[in-house]
Design a protein around this motif. Structure first.
Motif, PDB file in Angstrom:
ATOM      1  N   GLY A  36       0.714  -1.216  -0.098  1.00 50.56           N
ATOM      2  CA  GLY A  36      -0.014  -0.018  -0.024  1.00 50.56           C
ATOM      3  C   GLY A  36       0.896   1.305  -0.052  1.00 50.56           C
ATOM      4  N   MET A  37       2.069   1.250  -0.010  1.00 45.89           N
ATOM      5  CA  MET A  37       2.947   2.421  -0.080  1.00 45.89           C
ATOM      6  C   MET A  37       3.060   3.165  -1.438  1.00 45.89           C
ATOM      7  N   ASP A  38       3.117   2.377  -2.339  1.00 43.00           N
ATOM      8  CA  ASP A  38       3.252   3.155  -3.896  1.00 43.00           C
ATOM      9  C   ASP A  38       2.252   2.030  -4.982  1.00 43.00           C
ATOM     10  N   ASP A  39       3.269   2.134  -6.145  1.00 44.80           N
ATOM     11  CA  ASP A  39       2.559   0.984  -7.135  1.00 44.80           C
ATOM     12  C   ASP A  39       3.125  -0.104  -7.080  1.00 44.80           C
ATOM     13  N   GLY A  40       3.738  -0.642  -5.849  1.00 41.90           N
ATOM     14  CA  GLY A  40       4.150  -1.855  -5.871  1.00 41.90           C
ATOM     15  C   GLY A  40       3.031  -2.630  -5.028  1.00 41.90           C
ATOM     16  N   CYS A  41       3.428  -3.619  -4.163  1.00 38.56           N
ATOM     17  CA  CYS A  41       2.440  -4.757  -3.772  1.00 38.56           C
ATOM     18  C   CYS A  41       1.339  -3.821  -3.028  1.00 38.56           C
TER      19      CYS A  41
END
Length: 248
Positions: free
Chosen positions: A17-22
């Protein structure tokens, strides 16, 4: 998959949920398992940092994401890599004058993963990168160098690389026929000192660092692997004091 080299994945977007990652902690856990299965037992979580957010707000959000991930990991019984926290910091003019820049370094180290601008670099870029080192005592790590190379003048690029910096390349460059030749040359010349997966998920941008290590072994590039392993482990040790790193 196992390999005889100890590597830290210096660049990942594994926090949920931090960026366009997991997106979720469960997805993060699957990516961590994939990393461990490939022999990658140390990972730096480096979510994107952009100046639209204060550093303090980013750190609070990053810590919350890590705690969410730990809650899911603690329910698991399988091993996973050790983690340390950092950021992939977006370049901007004058970045070297940001007072709290050291808080975005990888763990307790003085290494900063820096995403460079996607345009032709000039004097201002060289001054800013030099200033990060001179003003803060921070060693910049240039993220995924291969993405910028087609845009750069060789003279300016050489001057930048002559500074006290480290250079990271994405492992995927070694796994595609069209790019692996150039990737090997950058490694052999010593232009690149670090490899990272830049993994974001388990599908379109998965963990692939272990596969890249295996490829280099098959190509007889043991000396390059030893050097990359040395640099990545040194950063992880400085970031975590290693004994304090959380392991599951």
């Amino acid at each position: 998959m196992e390999n005889r080299y100890l590597f830290c994945d210096i660049h990942s977007h594994i926090l949920p949920g931090m960026d366009d990652g997991c997106r979720t902690a469960e997805e993060s856990v699957r990516l961590l398992r994939s990393s461990y299965d490939q022999g990658i037992h140390m990972i730096c979580a480096t979510p994107h940092y952009y100046p639209v957010e204060s550093v303090s707000d980013f750190l609070v959000r990053r810590d919350g994401s890590l705690q969410e991930l730990y809650k899911v990991l603690e329910r698991e019984t399988l091993p996973a890599p050790k983690l340390c926290l950092g950021a992939e910091v977006a370049y901007r003019p004058g970045l070297c004058h940001q007072e709290d820049l050291n808080k975005l370094c990888i763990g307790k180290s003085q290494y900063l993963l820096l995403e460079m601008p996607f345009y032709k670099w000039g004097e201002e870029v060289i001054r800013t990168v030099r200033g990060i080192s001179n003003v803060h005592g921070i060693t910049p790590i240039i993220a995924h160098i291969e993405r910028y190379l087609p845009m750069q003048d060789k003279e300016v690029l050489d001057r930048l690389l002559d500074q006290e910096i480290l250079v990271q390349m994405n492992a995927a460059r070694l796994l595609h026929f069209s790019s692996r030749g150039q990737a090997r040359r950058l490694l052999k010349k010593g232009t690149v000192q670090l490899l990272g997966s830049d993994c974001h998920n388990n599908t379109s941008r998965p963990q692939n660092l272990g596969r890249a290590v295996e490829y280099l072994e098959k190509r007889g590039m043991e000396d390059v692997l030893e050097e990359i392993s040395h640099y990545s482990r040194r950063i992880f040790r400085e970031a975590t004091d290693e004994k304090k790193a959380k392991e599951f």
